[in-house]
Scaffold this motif. Sequence first.
Motif, PDB file in Angstrom:
ATOM      1  N   LYS A 174      32.525   6.378  54.775  1.00 40.89           N
ATOM      2  CA  LYS A 174      33.866   5.961  55.206  1.00 40.89           C
ATOM      3  C   LYS A 174      33.820   4.609  55.909  1.00 40.89           C
ATOM      4  CE  LYS A 174      35.684  10.668  55.779  1.00 40.89           C
ATOM      5  NZ  LYS A 174      36.281  11.632  56.740  1.00 40.89           N
ATOM      6  N   LYS A 175      33.020   3.702  55.375  1.00 37.53           N
ATOM      7  CA  LYS A 175      32.862   2.345  55.913  1.00 37.53           C
ATOM      8  C   LYS A 175      32.239   2.333  57.299  1.00 37.53           C
ATOM      9  CE  LYS A 175      36.679   0.445  53.204  1.00 37.53           C
ATOM     10  NZ  LYS A 175      37.938  -0.349  53.225  1.00 37.53           N
ATOM     11  N   ALA A 176      31.526   3.401  57.659  1.00 36.81           N
ATOM     12  CA  ALA A 176      30.801   3.471  58.923  1.00 36.81           C
ATOM     13  C   ALA A 176      29.310   3.593  58.639  1.00 36.81           C
ATOM     14  CB  ALA A 176      31.285   4.643  59.761  1.00 36.81           C
ATOM     15  N   ARG A 177      28.509   3.216  59.599  1.00 33.07           N
ATOM     16  CA  ARG A 177      27.059   3.252  59.421  1.00 33.07           C
ATOM     17  C   ARG A 177      26.406   3.623  60.753  1.00 33.07           C
ATOM     18  NH1 ARG A 177      24.310   1.030  55.247  1.00 33.07           N
ATOM     19  NH2 ARG A 177      26.013  -0.381  54.674  1.00 33.07           N
ATOM     20  N   LEU A 178      25.251   4.292  60.662  1.00 29.70           N
ATOM     21  CA  LEU A 178      24.476   4.627  61.844  1.00 29.70           C
ATOM     22  C   LEU A 178      23.209   3.779  61.902  1.00 29.70           C
ATOM     23  CD1 LEU A 178      24.714   8.546  61.808  1.00 29.70           C
ATOM     24  CD2 LEU A 178      26.170   6.915  63.037  1.00 29.70           C
ATOM     25  N   ILE A 179      22.699   3.589  63.101  1.00 32.22           N
ATOM     26  CA  ILE A 179      21.450   2.874  63.339  1.00 32.22           C
ATOM     27  C   ILE A 179      20.491   3.844  64.013  1.00 32.22           C
ATOM     28  CG2 ILE A 179      20.355   0.994  64.625  1.00 32.22           C
ATOM     29  CD1 ILE A 179      23.057  -0.462  64.524  1.00 32.22           C
ATOM     30  N   PHE A 180      19.279   3.970  63.461  1.00 34.83           N
ATOM     31  CA  PHE A 180      18.257   4.832  64.048  1.00 34.83           C
ATOM     32  C   PHE A 180      17.119   3.949  64.547  1.00 34.83           C
ATOM     33  CE2 PHE A 180      20.369   7.290  60.707  1.00 34.83           C
ATOM     34  CZ  PHE A 180      20.814   8.377  61.436  1.00 34.83           C
ATOM     35  N   CYS A 181      16.797   4.089  65.823  1.00 28.57           N
ATOM     36  CA  CYS A 181      15.757   3.264  66.432  1.00 28.57           C
ATOM     37  C   CYS A 181      14.704   4.163  67.069  1.00 28.57           C
ATOM     38  CB  CYS A 181      16.379   2.343  67.489  1.00 28.57           C
ATOM     39  SG  CYS A 181      15.207   1.287  68.328  1.00 28.57           S
ATOM     40  N   THR A 182      13.448   3.858  66.828  1.00 27.05           N
ATOM     41  CA  THR A 182      12.329   4.601  67.411  1.00 27.05           C
ATOM     42  C   THR A 182      11.717   3.753  68.519  1.00 27.05           C
ATOM     43  OG1 THR A 182      11.858   5.637  65.278  1.00 27.05           O
ATOM     44  CG2 THR A 182      10.132   5.738  66.968  1.00 27.05           C
ATOM     45  N   PRO A 183      11.884   4.137  69.776  1.00 29.73           N
ATOM     46  CA  PRO A 183      11.384   3.297  70.866  1.00 29.73           C
ATOM     47  C   PRO A 183       9.880   3.100  70.812  1.00 29.73           C
ATOM     48  CG  PRO A 183      12.924   4.948  71.688  1.00 29.73           C
ATOM     49  CD  PRO A 183      12.635   5.308  70.278  1.00 29.73           C
TER      50      PRO A 183
END
Length: 385
Positions: A174-183
């Motif tokens: 739906k024109k949205a996106r997630l960001i996954f970050c590994t510290p």
Amino acid sequence: MNRLTTSWGGFELARFPEDPRDTLRAWDAADEYLLGQLKGIDDTAPTDLTGTLAVVGDRWGALSTSLAAHRPVQITDSFLGQEATRANLARNGIDVDAVRLRSVRDLPPERIDVLLIRVPKSLALLEDQLHRLAPAVHADTVVIGAGMVSEIHTSTLKLFERILGPTRTSLAVKKARLIFCTPDPRLARTPSPWPLRYALPDDVGVLAGRTVTNHAGIFCAERLDIGTRFFLRSLPERHGPKRVVDLGCGNGVVGTAAALANPAASVTFIDESFSAVASAEATYRENVPSDMKAEFLVGDGLSGVPDASVDLVLNNPPFHSHRATTDTAARRMFGESRRALRPGGELWVVGNRHLGYHLRLRRLFGNCEVVAGDPKFVVLRAVRQ
């Protein structure tokens, strides 16, 4: 008001302040995507939300209200966002103390176990936030960012990668996106480069060559915007003990100019951004003698200012609310200015010519004159009768 349906239940949500003419929702597809991810979608396991949960940049409290059972710490630069959160918790029968509210000027929690970030429009604000939050993040911290596709760029991902650790993105929904970050705890923790200071140009009257301080995320933090520059050339000359309000003060250059031009004035700087008011105070303190009067307020426009108590309001109103173009803020600022001004008091406004503020001011005040103009901007004056 609209209803957001989540795995945690349904919630009635509204922006703040509520305006029956405003049809904008208090959440978007990025909020829905993030909440779905936390519960587990596409065969992924639900996210463990035990420990300290921090929600950064929650625009109208949709995330914090939905996750209130986990007692999140909300970190925002927006006073209106905080007020929206309080109002949305209350209207859904949730104890307002269930969400611990902090501004971006406050110290973050010492340890964060789950970090949720709504990507802000300002890349500088994101950079400053990540630097401030990095010491609280550990190797096992779950870090998830969320935004609309138009808000997430390669530069966005590079900031997460450089400051926190390896980063990847999700598919768009739906024109949205997630960001996954590994510290990555091995990364050096460096201080934020903000605030930024710069010297003003020579064609802005009493402020010529003076230094302005800008915290991250405020409007045109890296240079003086052309609208404010035009306004500074056209400010009214007033003398004596006048009460002046720089409404929507940003970095405070307009109010500081008014104070320098009239040392007997008492100037109040008001903005809904905590960073803006901090910037305005720093700019004022550096450029104005210490014995001159000033007040610095984070709040909802002039709502805390008594009726008929102000002589002059100076205003460069915003016409965006996140990604949406709207005149809601300008309408409220104009109406509150009329209430707060004494008879004979004046509202001076700078705006893009195409916005047609003169029509609204004429209806509201019964008068409006163009003080200055060029092909792009106009400076308008309305007098409280």
